[in-house]
Enzyme design. Structure first.
Site, PDB file in Angstrom:
ATOM      1  N   GLU A 148       8.192  29.210 -12.791  1.00 22.47           N
ATOM      2  CA  GLU A 148       6.937  28.937 -13.481  1.00 22.47           C
ATOM      3  C   GLU A 148       6.759  27.450 -13.781  1.00 22.47           C
ATOM      4  O   GLU A 148       5.637  26.930 -13.739  1.00 22.47           O
ATOM      5  CB  GLU A 148       6.868  29.735 -14.791  1.00 22.47           C
ATOM      6  CG  GLU A 148       6.802  31.241 -14.612  1.00 22.47           C
ATOM      7  CD  GLU A 148       8.159  31.917 -14.661  1.00 22.47           C
ATOM      8  OE1 GLU A 148       8.224  33.071 -15.110  1.00 22.47           O
ATOM      9  OE2 GLU A 148       9.165  31.278 -14.250  1.00 22.47           O
TER      10      GLU A 148
ATOM     11  N   GLU B 188      11.391  19.442  11.827  1.00 22.15           N
ATOM     12  CA  GLU B 188      11.987  20.536  11.054  1.00 22.15           C
ATOM     13  C   GLU B 188      10.950  21.500  10.477  1.00 22.15           C
ATOM     14  O   GLU B 188      11.152  22.082   9.407  1.00 22.15           O
ATOM     15  CB  GLU B 188      12.896  19.989   9.949  1.00 22.15           C
ATOM     16  CG  GLU B 188      13.999  19.089  10.488  1.00 22.15           C
ATOM     17  CD  GLU B 188      14.912  18.529   9.406  1.00 22.15           C
ATOM     18  OE1 GLU B 188      14.938  19.083   8.296  1.00 22.15           O
ATOM     19  OE2 GLU B 188      15.592  17.534   9.681  1.00 22.15           O
TER      20      GLU B 188
ATOM     21  N   ASP C 249      23.817  15.305   8.721  1.00 28.90           N
ATOM     22  CA  ASP C 249      23.521  14.807   7.371  1.00 28.90           C
ATOM     23  C   ASP C 249      24.651  15.143   6.405  1.00 28.90           C
ATOM     24  O   ASP C 249      25.092  16.289   6.336  1.00 28.90           O
ATOM     25  CB  ASP C 249      22.237  15.441   6.837  1.00 28.90           C
ATOM     26  CG  ASP C 249      20.990  14.854   7.459  1.00 28.90           C
ATOM     27  OD1 ASP C 249      21.077  13.756   8.028  1.00 28.90           O
ATOM     28  OD2 ASP C 249      19.928  15.487   7.379  1.00 28.90           O
TER      29      ASP C 249
ATOM     30  N   HIS D  35      10.584   9.810  -2.539  1.00 25.99           N
ATOM     31  CA  HIS D  35      10.444  10.759  -3.642  1.00 25.99           C
ATOM     32  C   HIS D  35       9.207  10.473  -4.484  1.00 25.99           C
ATOM     33  O   HIS D  35       8.862  11.250  -5.364  1.00 25.99           O
ATOM     34  CB  HIS D  35      11.691  10.730  -4.523  1.00 25.99           C
ATOM     35  CG  HIS D  35      12.927  11.124  -3.777  1.00 25.99           C
ATOM     36  ND1 HIS D  35      13.781  10.188  -3.238  1.00 25.99           N
ATOM     37  CD2 HIS D  35      13.426  12.332  -3.441  1.00 25.99           C
ATOM     38  CE1 HIS D  35      14.765  10.822  -2.614  1.00 25.99           C
ATOM     39  NE2 HIS D  35      14.572  12.110  -2.721  1.00 25.99           N
TER      40      HIS D  35
ATOM     41  N   ILE E  79      14.320  10.085   8.866  1.00 27.03           N
ATOM     42  CA  ILE E  79      15.561  10.777   8.510  1.00 27.03           C
ATOM     43  C   ILE E  79      15.590  12.212   9.030  1.00 27.03           C
ATOM     44  O   ILE E  79      16.660  12.780   9.209  1.00 27.03           O
ATOM     45  CB  ILE E  79      15.773  10.730   6.987  1.00 27.03           C
ATOM     46  CG1 ILE E  79      15.826   9.269   6.514  1.00 27.03           C
ATOM     47  CG2 ILE E  79      17.046  11.444   6.581  1.00 27.03           C
ATOM     48  CD1 ILE E  79      16.854   8.408   7.241  1.00 27.03           C
ATOM     49  N   GLY E  80      14.438  12.811   9.294  1.00 27.66           N
ATOM     50  CA  GLY E  80      14.500  14.142   9.891  1.00 27.66           C
ATOM     51  C   GLY E  80      13.281  15.006   9.676  1.00 27.66           C
ATOM     52  O   GLY E  80      12.652  15.445  10.625  1.00 27.66           O
ATOM     53  N   SER E  81      12.916  15.266   8.432  1.00 21.18           N
ATOM     54  CA  SER E  81      11.841  16.226   8.168  1.00 21.18           C
ATOM     55  C   SER E  81      10.503  15.519   8.018  1.00 21.18           C
ATOM     56  O   SER E  81      10.428  14.366   7.593  1.00 21.18           O
ATOM     57  CB  SER E  81      12.145  17.031   6.904  1.00 21.18           C
ATOM     58  OG  SER E  81      12.269  16.184   5.781  1.00 21.18           O
TER      59      SER E  81
ATOM     60  N   TRP F 211      26.241  22.347  -1.438  1.00 17.11           N
ATOM     61  CA  TRP F 211      24.934  22.864  -1.834  1.00 17.11           C
ATOM     62  C   TRP F 211      24.846  24.380  -1.704  1.00 17.11           C
ATOM     63  O   TRP F 211      23.753  24.944  -1.671  1.00 17.11           O
ATOM     64  CB  TRP F 211      23.840  22.173  -1.030  1.00 17.11           C
ATOM     65  CG  TRP F 211      23.705  20.729  -1.418  1.00 17.11           C
ATOM     66  CD1 TRP F 211      24.422  20.047  -2.352  1.00 17.11           C
ATOM     67  CD2 TRP F 211      22.783  19.790  -0.869  1.00 17.11           C
ATOM     68  NE1 TRP F 211      24.017  18.743  -2.425  1.00 17.11           N
ATOM     69  CE2 TRP F 211      23.010  18.554  -1.518  1.00 17.11           C
ATOM     70  CE3 TRP F 211      21.801  19.860   0.115  1.00 17.11           C
ATOM     71  CZ2 TRP F 211      22.284  17.409  -1.220  1.00 17.11           C
ATOM     72  CZ3 TRP F 211      21.076  18.717   0.410  1.00 17.11           C
ATOM     73  CH2 TRP F 211      21.309  17.511  -0.254  1.00 17.11           C
TER      74      TRP F 211
ATOM     75  N   CYS G  10      22.477  10.060   0.548  1.00 18.54           N
ATOM     76  CA  CYS G  10      21.478   9.621  -0.424  1.00 18.54           C
ATOM     77  C   CYS G  10      21.988   9.761  -1.845  1.00 18.54           C
ATOM     78  O   CYS G  10      23.009  10.403  -2.092  1.00 18.54           O
ATOM     79  CB  CYS G  10      20.168  10.391  -0.251  1.00 18.54           C
ATOM     80  SG  CYS G  10      20.305  12.171  -0.287  1.00 18.54           S
TER      81      CYS G  10
END
EC number: 2.1.1.14
Length: 760
Positions: free
Chosen positions: A18, A486, A601, A696, A433-435, A563, A645
């Site tokens: 939420e 990706e 990565d 970001h 970097i990829g995505s 992760w 990172c």
């Protein structure tokens, strides 16, 4: 005899994320400030009532944050970063988010990992003249909210030593401890306000005690807490994430009313505290794992708690090891999970029940909880004996690995020549970097496919369309090494885990990473293997669309380990090696498919470090081995990249170099390229791509900003080994800002390339 149960913190995001919904609707201007505030209030109240209903006797107040609790701690003491020019005493909600996300004038505050977790905090910024002033109203307001619900509330504050230590000195060099007297004075005022408002207890977190601290920092605790304890509620000093036994005498002598110890990460440390434990202090036993998802062995925990209860009586409190911020919300909601596996799990809500059961068992005897103990014992034995846990083929493969199998055939200089002969890249090659952005159309296609509303052929067609779009946009921008974007991936770890044996997935097992960003870690419950290729078809298709090299994109073994929620019946090193061999199968298949640039990565490699120096060499050795195992056997002409990172590398650069990646891309823009000083001093031997803008933040960098960062990089890194790239993947951004930022980046790269050619 009674044993109080309490929490150090609770998941903020809610059972159905939420908080994420509230934040993103506010940022899109679909909600006004009043609606955001009301929604957050309702979420807090729902969580307090849930805790009360589960028997929690002291609920945390102040652990809830709209973005980050470390940022909130700075604002409680009136210390908003000076460069924004904001008045902390009159900070608006909009300004609060500008600190976290940046604005047209100032980039966002630097973000880095919270100790060795996958949560990210905003790094405080200290200047020699930083002044502090208590701003208690937010905390007092939440305390009033909780008490109005009949909830016994315990305000939670990040301690002054930890807040100071976690920040960075800005401007002219100075000792951060010089700020401590003013900071402690602000904390005294905060605590006095809490006491005046009726708070009986306040929890002060000092997680830095689990680190290797300099004597000057350790010596600062006694005088600081002597000041804090005056006119304050009873103080519970909380430590977590590691062993603080070396400080036992110091901590027992502090003028606080109780200590919290993490007895999951460091169960043996209790032996340093029990002798001569002060009669005027409670001891909070962090006995339920706040960071993993496995059901507690209640019988074993009762065995451990019994002697503590006998010695301490009512002064023994029961709690999770750390804040439940790091735990998913409720395993009961996982209706699609395999029933056997589900029976092995405990999320935040279940951990509350485990605390209540342990309390009843200690107070009324095991017969009072016979049913719960039977269920716990059954789950433990069922898991231990389950055939799904062990794959003999995986064990045989690991045992058969020859010594030195993780090394590349040739040293980097030879590889670099062969790669350049194959790839023919210009100086200062540009890449990402990829995505690329996960658009609503991409998410809708994935959701429809998972629900069975879109066929496999239809899904492939939709994803191939997105891949082609990404390739064409990159070609138009003039990037040198492309990525497929990706589009088919939901998450950089979950995507791989879904295709590896030994992994399981939840529907709602979300945890907060930062702000509104949530991740859903996979569960590693058994031996890991790769049944079939995972990324090869997508990479092959992308490469067929362009003459430029396309990177194969994999998440590395250490990051997948870090992760995920990892099985606790096998050493982490062994689990990591299993993942590495599975990834190596994928790397070799990518190479065979014509992919000659492969990125593995490892953004999480540093967060796996033991918090103290002891043990780091062992970890770095097996983490490095796992990375090299994942790329073993590739041709010299195949270029291996890695990405990292949110990290500080200075103390582990030899280990980073030992990974022997041909190119490392790192996040540096928020720290203004400060990381490069470490790479320069170390003389890092391979190629480096320091991030030139912060992904970001929605803010688009100017060409001048990118040029300034690359100029700094060129002072440290030889041009022939410098790459030009963003800080991180672009999944969370929108295409307009991505194209604008990349266009500026490519233009600056070309400009500097021309200057280098003229200088030659």
């Amino acid at each position: 005899m009674s044993h109080a149960t309490h929490l150090l913190g609770f998941p903020r995001i809610g059972a159905k994320r939420e908080l994420k919904t509230l934040l993103e609707r506010y940022w899109k201007q679909e909600l006004d400030e009043a609606a955001l505030s009301q929604g957050a209030k309702e979420l807090r109240q729902k969580h307090w009532l849930l805790q009360k209903g589960a028997g929690v006797e002291l609920s945390p107040v102040g652990d809830f944050s709209l973005y980050d609790h470390v940022l909130d701690a700075q604002l409680l003491v009136g210390a908003a970063p000076a460069r924004f020019g904001f008045d902390a005493a009159a900070l608006t909600t909009g300004q609060y988010f500008e600190l976290a996300r940046g604005n047209a004038v100032q980039p966002a505050m630097e973000m880095t990992k919270w100790f060795d977790t996958n949560y990210h905090y905003l790094v405080p910024e200290w200047h020699a003249d930083t002044a502090f002033s208590a701003q208690p109203e937010r905390l007092l307001s939440q305390l009033r909210e909780a008490r109005a619900l009949g909830v016994a509330a315990k305000p939670v504050l990040l301690g002054p030593l930890s807040l100071l230590w976690l920040g960075k000195a800005k401007g002219r060099p100075f000792d951060r401890l010089a700020l401590l007297p003013g900071l402690v004075a602000a904390y005294r005022e905060l605590l006095s306000s809490l006491r005046a408002a009726g708070a009986e207890w306040a929890q002060i977190d000092e997680p830095i005690l689990a680190l290797d601290l300099e004597p000057s920092w350790l010596d600062a605790f006694a005088p600081a807490y002597a000041q804090l304890s005056r006119h304050a509620p009873k103080l519970l000093l909380a430590t977590y994430f590691g062993d603080v036994s070396e400080h036992a005498a110091r901590l027992k002598s502090l003028p606080v009313a109780g200590l919290h110890l993490d007895l999951v990460r460091a169960p043996e440390q209790i032996s340093a505290f029990l002798p001569d434990y002060p009669a005027d202090k409670v001891l909070s036993a962090g006995i339920v794992d706040g960071r993993n998802i496995w059901r507690a062995d209640l019988s074993a925990l009762l065995d451990r708690l019994a002697p503590l209860a006998q010695q301490l009586g009512d002064r023994l409190w029961l709690a999770p090891s750390c804040s439940l911020l790091h735990s998913p919300f409720d395993a009961a909601a996982e209706t699609g999970l395999d029933p056997e596996l589900k029976n092995w799990l405990a999320f935040a809500v279940q951990k509350l029940n485990e605390l209540k059961t342990l309390k009843r068992g200690l107070e009324h005897g095991r017969s009072a909880i016979a049913g719960e103990l039977s269920g716990s014992d059954f789950a433990r034995e069922q898991r231990r004996a389950s055939p799904r846990i062990h794959d003999p083929a995986v064990a045989r493969r690991l045992a058969a690995l020859p010594e030195g199998t993780d090394r590349r055939a040739s040293p980097y200089p030879i590889r670099a020549e062969r790669q350049q002969a194959w790839l023919k890249l210009p100086p200062l090659p540009t890449t990402t970097i990829g995505s690329f952005p996960q658009t609503p159309a991409i998410r809708a296609s994935r959701a429809a496919f998972k629900k069975g509303e879109l066929s496999a052929a239809g899904y492939r067609q939709a994803m191939e369309k997105e891949i082609e779009l990404a390739i064409r946009r990159q070609e138009a921008l003039g990037l040198d090494v492309l990525v497929h974007g990706e589009a088919e991936r939901n998450d950089m770890v979950e995507y791989f885990g879904e295709q590896l044996a030994g992994f399981a997935f939840t529907a709602g097992g979300w945890v907060q990473s930062y702000g509104s960003r949530c991740v859903k870690p996979p569960i590693i419950f058994g031996d890991v293997a790769r049944p079939k290729p995972m990324t090869v078809d997508w990479a092959r298709y992308a490469q067929s669309l362009t003459a430029k090299p396309v990177k194969g994109m994999l998440t590395g073994p250490v990051t997948i380990l870090q992760w995920s929620f990892v099985r606790d019946d096998l050493p982490r090193r062994e689990v990591c090696r299993q993942i590495a061999l599975a990834l190596n199968d994928e790397v070799l298949d990518l190479e065979a498919a014509g992919i000659r640039v492969i990125q593995i990565d490892e953004p999480a490699i540093r967060e796996g470090l033991p918090l103290k120096r002891a043990g780091r060499d062992v970890y770095l050795a097996w983490a490095g081995e796992a990375f090299r195992l994942s790329s073993r056997g590739v041709d010299d002409a195949t270029q291996i990249h890695t990405h990292m990172c949110y990290s500080e590398f200075g103390d582990i650069l030899p280990a980073i170099a030992a990974l022997d990646a041909d190119v490392i891309t790192i996040e540096t823009s928020r720290s203004d390229m400060a990381l490069l000083a470490d790479f320069g001093r170390f003389r890092y031997p391979n190629a480096i791509g320091p991030g030139v803008y912060d992904i970001h933040s929605p803010r688009v960098p100017s060409a001048a900003e990118i040029r300034a960062l690359l100029d700094k990089a060129l002072r440290v890194i030889p041009a022939e080994r410098l790459w030009v790239n963003p800080d991180c993947g672009l999944k969370t951004r929108g295409w307009p800002e991505v194209e604008a930022a990349l266009a500026a980046m490519v233009a600056v790269g070309r400009e500097l390339r021309e200057k280098l050619a003229q200088a030659a």
